[in-house]
Design a protein around this motif. Sequence first.
Motif, PDB file in Angstrom:
ATOM      1  N   PHE A  48      44.742  94.682   0.251  1.00 16.16           N
ATOM      2  CA  PHE A  48      44.950  93.795   1.390  1.00 16.16           C
ATOM      3  C   PHE A  48      44.395  94.413   2.669  1.00 16.16           C
ATOM      4  O   PHE A  48      43.845  93.715   3.520  1.00 16.16           O
ATOM      5  N   ALA A  49      44.515  95.730   2.800  1.00 16.83           N
ATOM      6  CA  ALA A  49      44.030  96.407   4.012  1.00 16.83           C
ATOM      7  C   ALA A  49      42.523  96.346   4.143  1.00 16.83           C
ATOM      8  O   ALA A  49      41.981  96.531   5.236  1.00 16.83           O
ATOM      9  N   GLN A  50      41.819  96.067   3.026  1.00 17.81           N
ATOM     10  CA  GLN A  50      40.360  95.967   3.102  1.00 17.81           C
ATOM     11  C   GLN A  50      39.910  94.866   4.063  1.00 17.81           C
ATOM     12  O   GLN A  50      38.844  94.950   4.669  1.00 17.81           O
ATOM     13  N   ALA A  51      40.730  93.847   4.200  1.00 14.41           N
ATOM     14  CA  ALA A  51      40.345  92.730   5.066  1.00 14.41           C
ATOM     15  C   ALA A  51      40.154  93.166   6.509  1.00 14.41           C
ATOM     16  O   ALA A  51      39.381  92.555   7.261  1.00 14.41           O
ATOM     17  N   TYR A  52      40.832  94.227   6.910  1.00 12.11           N
ATOM     18  CA  TYR A  52      40.733  94.672   8.298  1.00 12.11           C
ATOM     19  C   TYR A  52      39.421  95.395   8.577  1.00 12.11           C
ATOM     20  O   TYR A  52      39.143  95.744   9.722  1.00 12.11           O
ATOM     21  N   LEU A  53      38.612  95.597   7.535  1.00 14.73           N
ATOM     22  CA  LEU A  53      37.290  96.174   7.761  1.00 14.73           C
ATOM     23  C   LEU A  53      36.406  95.252   8.586  1.00 14.73           C
ATOM     24  O   LEU A  53      35.402  95.682   9.151  1.00 14.73           O
ATOM     25  N   PHE A  54      36.795  93.969   8.649  1.00 13.26           N
ATOM     26  CA  PHE A  54      35.981  93.024   9.411  1.00 13.26           C
ATOM     27  C   PHE A  54      36.110  93.227  10.919  1.00 13.26           C
ATOM     28  O   PHE A  54      35.198  92.883  11.673  1.00 13.26           O
ATOM     29  N   PHE A  55      37.216  93.751  11.370  1.00 19.53           N
ATOM     30  CA  PHE A  55      37.442  93.825  12.807  1.00 19.53           C
ATOM     31  C   PHE A  55      36.408  94.697  13.535  1.00 19.53           C
ATOM     32  O   PHE A  55      35.942  94.311  14.616  1.00 19.53           O
ATOM     33  N   PRO A  56      36.022  95.862  13.012  1.00 19.52           N
ATOM     34  CA  PRO A  56      34.937  96.596  13.689  1.00 19.52           C
ATOM     35  C   PRO A  56      33.652  95.791  13.785  1.00 19.52           C
ATOM     36  O   PRO A  56      32.939  95.865  14.802  1.00 19.52           O
ATOM     37  N   LEU A  57      33.338  95.004  12.742  1.00 21.87           N
ATOM     38  CA  LEU A  57      32.127  94.182  12.783  1.00 21.87           C
ATOM     39  C   LEU A  57      32.262  93.064  13.810  1.00 21.87           C
ATOM     40  O   LEU A  57      31.307  92.735  14.534  1.00 21.87           O
ATOM     41  N   LEU A  58      33.449  92.454  13.890  1.00 21.29           N
ATOM     42  CA  LEU A  58      33.667  91.401  14.879  1.00 21.29           C
ATOM     43  C   LEU A  58      33.577  91.959  16.299  1.00 21.29           C
ATOM     44  O   LEU A  58      33.004  91.320  17.191  1.00 21.29           O
ATOM     45  N   ILE A  59      34.135  93.147  16.494  1.00 16.19           N
ATOM     46  CA  ILE A  59      34.058  93.774  17.820  1.00 16.19           C
ATOM     47  C   ILE A  59      32.611  94.122  18.157  1.00 16.19           C
ATOM     48  O   ILE A  59      32.153  93.914  19.296  1.00 16.19           O
ATOM     49  N   TRP A  60      31.889  94.651  17.193  1.00 12.39           N
ATOM     50  CA  TRP A  60      30.463  94.947  17.390  1.00 12.39           C
ATOM     51  C   TRP A  60      29.710  93.694  17.826  1.00 12.39           C
ATOM     52  O   TRP A  60      28.925  93.717  18.790  1.00 12.39           O
ATOM     53  N   ALA A  61      29.945  92.594  17.121  1.00  5.34           N
ATOM     54  CA  ALA A  61      29.249  91.343  17.436  1.00  5.34           C
ATOM     55  C   ALA A  61      29.582  90.860  18.838  1.00  5.34           C
ATOM     56  O   ALA A  61      28.700  90.430  19.596  1.00  5.34           O
ATOM     57  N   ALA A  62      30.872  90.918  19.203  1.00 10.17           N
ATOM     58  CA  ALA A  62      31.280  90.419  20.516  1.00 10.17           C
ATOM     59  C   ALA A  62      30.761  91.293  21.646  1.00 10.17           C
ATOM     60  O   ALA A  62      30.273  90.796  22.663  1.00 10.17           O
ATOM     61  N   VAL A  63      30.838  92.616  21.465  1.00 11.72           N
ATOM     62  CA  VAL A  63      30.433  93.535  22.531  1.00 11.72           C
ATOM     63  C   VAL A  63      28.931  93.499  22.757  1.00 11.72           C
ATOM     64  O   VAL A  63      28.456  93.491  23.897  1.00 11.72           O
ATOM     65  N   ARG A  64      28.166  93.454  21.691  1.00  9.30           N
ATOM     66  CA  ARG A  64      26.718  93.566  21.808  1.00  9.30           C
ATOM     67  C   ARG A  64      26.002  92.216  21.951  1.00  9.30           C
ATOM     68  O   ARG A  64      24.930  92.148  22.541  1.00  9.30           O
ATOM     69  N   PHE A  65      26.610  91.141  21.425  1.00 10.64           N
ATOM     70  CA  PHE A  65      25.898  89.858  21.422  1.00 10.64           C
ATOM     71  C   PHE A  65      26.705  88.724  22.032  1.00 10.64           C
ATOM     72  O   PHE A  65      26.328  87.567  21.904  1.00 10.64           O
ATOM     73  N   GLY A  66      27.798  89.055  22.699  1.00  7.68           N
ATOM     74  CA  GLY A  66      28.539  88.056  23.430  1.00  7.68           C
ATOM     75  C   GLY A  66      29.202  87.031  22.543  1.00  7.68           C
ATOM     76  O   GLY A  66      29.450  87.236  21.356  1.00  7.68           O
ATOM     77  N   GLN A  67      29.481  85.876  23.139  1.00  2.00           N
ATOM     78  CA  GLN A  67      30.221  84.838  22.421  1.00  2.00           C
ATOM     79  C   GLN A  67      29.440  84.274  21.252  1.00  2.00           C
ATOM     80  O   GLN A  67      30.017  83.930  20.210  1.00  2.00           O
ATOM     81  N   ARG A  68      28.122  84.193  21.390  1.00  2.00           N
ATOM     82  CA  ARG A  68      27.318  83.658  20.292  1.00  2.00           C
ATOM     83  C   ARG A  68      27.399  84.566  19.064  1.00  2.00           C
ATOM     84  O   ARG A  68      27.565  84.085  17.935  1.00  2.00           O
ATOM     85  N   GLY A  69      27.312  85.862  19.265  1.00  5.73           N
ATOM     86  CA  GLY A  69      27.438  86.782  18.146  1.00  5.73           C
ATOM     87  C   GLY A  69      28.839  86.780  17.566  1.00  5.73           C
ATOM     88  O   GLY A  69      29.021  86.885  16.341  1.00  5.73           O
ATOM     89  N   ALA A  70      29.857  86.652  18.425  1.00  4.56           N
ATOM     90  CA  ALA A  70      31.243  86.682  17.965  1.00  4.56           C
ATOM     91  C   ALA A  70      31.554  85.493  17.065  1.00  4.56           C
ATOM     92  O   ALA A  70      32.088  85.655  15.954  1.00  4.56           O
ATOM     93  N   VAL A  71      31.246  84.276  17.516  1.00  2.00           N
ATOM     94  CA  VAL A  71      31.599  83.093  16.729  1.00  2.00           C
ATOM     95  C   VAL A  71      30.753  82.994  15.467  1.00  2.00           C
ATOM     96  O   VAL A  71      31.228  82.523  14.420  1.00  2.00           O
ATOM     97  N   SER A  72      29.509  83.445  15.537  1.00  2.00           N
ATOM     98  CA  SER A  72      28.650  83.394  14.351  1.00  2.00           C
ATOM     99  C   SER A  72      29.168  84.343  13.269  1.00  2.00           C
ATOM    100  O   SER A  72      29.211  84.003  12.086  1.00  2.00           O
ATOM    101  N   THR A  73      29.572  85.545  13.686  1.00  2.00           N
ATOM    102  CA  THR A  73      30.111  86.506  12.726  1.00  2.00           C
ATOM    103  C   THR A  73      31.401  85.999  12.110  1.00  2.00           C
ATOM    104  O   THR A  73      31.599  86.079  10.888  1.00  2.00           O
ATOM    105  N   ALA A  74      32.292  85.449  12.928  1.00  2.00           N
ATOM    106  CA  ALA A  74      33.544  84.905  12.407  1.00  2.00           C
ATOM    107  C   ALA A  74      33.282  83.764  11.427  1.00  2.00           C
ATOM    108  O   ALA A  74      33.964  83.635  10.395  1.00  2.00           O
ATOM    109  N   PHE A  75      32.293  82.931  11.708  1.00  2.00           N
ATOM    110  CA  PHE A  75      31.970  81.798  10.837  1.00  2.00           C
ATOM    111  C   PHE A  75      31.438  82.292   9.485  1.00  2.00           C
ATOM    112  O   PHE A  75      31.864  81.809   8.425  1.00  2.00           O
ATOM    113  N   VAL A  76      30.526  83.260   9.511  1.00  2.00           N
ATOM    114  CA  VAL A  76      29.954  83.783   8.265  1.00  2.00           C
ATOM    115  C   VAL A  76      31.043  84.417   7.405  1.00  2.00           C
ATOM    116  O   VAL A  76      31.132  84.183   6.184  1.00  2.00           O
TER     117      VAL A  76
END
Length: 583
Positions: free
Chosen positions: A261-289
């Motif tokens: 179950f804890a494996q699911a939290y591996l996504f949070f670093p990727l989501l943070i990476w997307a939001a910090v480096r690519f703004g809202q467009r990167g954040a929502v796209s990563t969450a959607f994928v």
Amino acid sequence: MRTASSLDCSHGDAVSPLPGAIACPCDRSICPPNRDSVQSLTRLNFAANRSRYALAVIALAIVYVVSARAGLMMDAVAGFATLVWPPSGLALAALLLFGTGLWPGVFAGAFLANLITGAPVPVALGIGLGNTLEALLAVYALRRIAGFQVSLERLADVIGLIVIAAGLSTMVSATIGVASLHFGGIVAGSQLAETWRAWWLGDLMADLVFAPVLLVWAGGSRRRLEPKRRLEAIALGIAVVAASLLIFAGSAGTGTATGKFAQAYLFFPLLIWAAVRFGQRGAVSTAFVVSVIAIWGTAMGHGPFVRPALHQSLTLLQTFMGVAAATVLVLGASISERRRAEDEMRAARARAEEANQAKAEFLAVMSHELRTPLNAISGYVDLLSLGVDGPITDKQRVSLSRIQLNEQHLLSLIDDVLSFARIEAGKLNLDIQSVLVHDAVATLEALIRPELEKKELAFSCDPGDNALSVRADPEKLRQILLNFLANAIKFTAQGGRIGVGAEDRGLFVRIWVSDSGIGIPSEQISHVFEPFFQVEQGPTRRYPGIGLGLAIARDLAHAMNGEVRLESSVGVGSTVSLLLPAG
């Protein structure tokens, strides 16, 4: 409230559309439309072209039905309440982007999708009404947020989307839909809570994951990524897909293991990476994928959220993804706001620097131009005083001396302004060299002797060790010390005392000027180095000057890697110190 007969200019005023341009009442002949104007223009086009409007409604209905059928295949509770319901996000995005006039497409799509699934006509009509009201209420409420932007780059817009659209408006659809199923005899009383929860959670996730992707990509700014950023985006995309497949397609299981179950939290670093480096467009796209791959993997029986029944698995998954999507939306908006604030700050700073540069150049030019006639006045006064044009009387000589005194005072003021302007304009030229403190201090008394005698001031000088030296520009050092002495003489009463001294401070040398003058209140000491500041304000002040002496001295000292300090007590006197690197 916006109407179909008006457009909004980028300055927020409602104006009438004109062919080829938009008139703006803000004194500009042409004003570019903002996003709301584009949306209003789209609504106008629909109203003006009925066939285009009809095609848009039909297209929305078809896409709604197709996405609804895909969602209803995901083990819907009671056959109609699915935890994967993309049409809610589609309807919200469509009405926000193209106007609420497309609501018939939402209603028709919802009605047909449920009718095809097997709902009786009255039940399908009730569900369609609930889905349509959900979208209309969400759009109406979001449009009430001042300056709402579909790009979701403001924190207020994101909070509105999460709370109003995803959290509250979806309750309308869930309540009306489940009530329709209950009164239609499809859902028993014991199933109401479970059915309502599944319905609401499915709609909520659509508004948090599916709608933001459509809104941000349709309404966001079109910024081309630099080559390095493109490579980073590709790397991020590969990492997101790889992590999603690893977690949700790697192995089947019940998902009861804590580590799994804890494996699911591996996504949070990727989501943070997307939001910090690519703004809202990167954040929502990563969450959607991540959401799409997670739903597919869970439906296939893989991943940490798998339970005996698919709708149970999807409940756990969608709850987790809802928290992740809301978090990344807020993070993306916060980062976008910060970047926008930084851009505005840089632009404001650039404008201020340009204005300051222009001011400094103007002062420099004016000061230089004023010196020319003053030098001519001084020359003619000297000629008259020497009797070149004939003898002069004692009374005339007194008048000439007064003219000469005022000319020298005005020239010193102009010199201060010129020095300040040169420093502000960055045109200060320095010749840093080793300067003997004894020699620099020894020349001062001769320059200020007339003023000392005029006010009967006692003067003492203690330059310290004859070998003591500093790293400084000789001219600028003398200018600083003369400014110190001029202030000391100005603010010291008749019969007072003034002293100059120096001492070794290791890496630095301290040169000070002390006086027995009026002193400075402690609360004003921090302001005396500000340009044009004077302790006494108003037209009745007793002491002349424009308040640039200490400001110039401080700036010159900083330019020579030095520092100016001031100690003062009212009624006792002041000591101003110059610290320069030892030479």
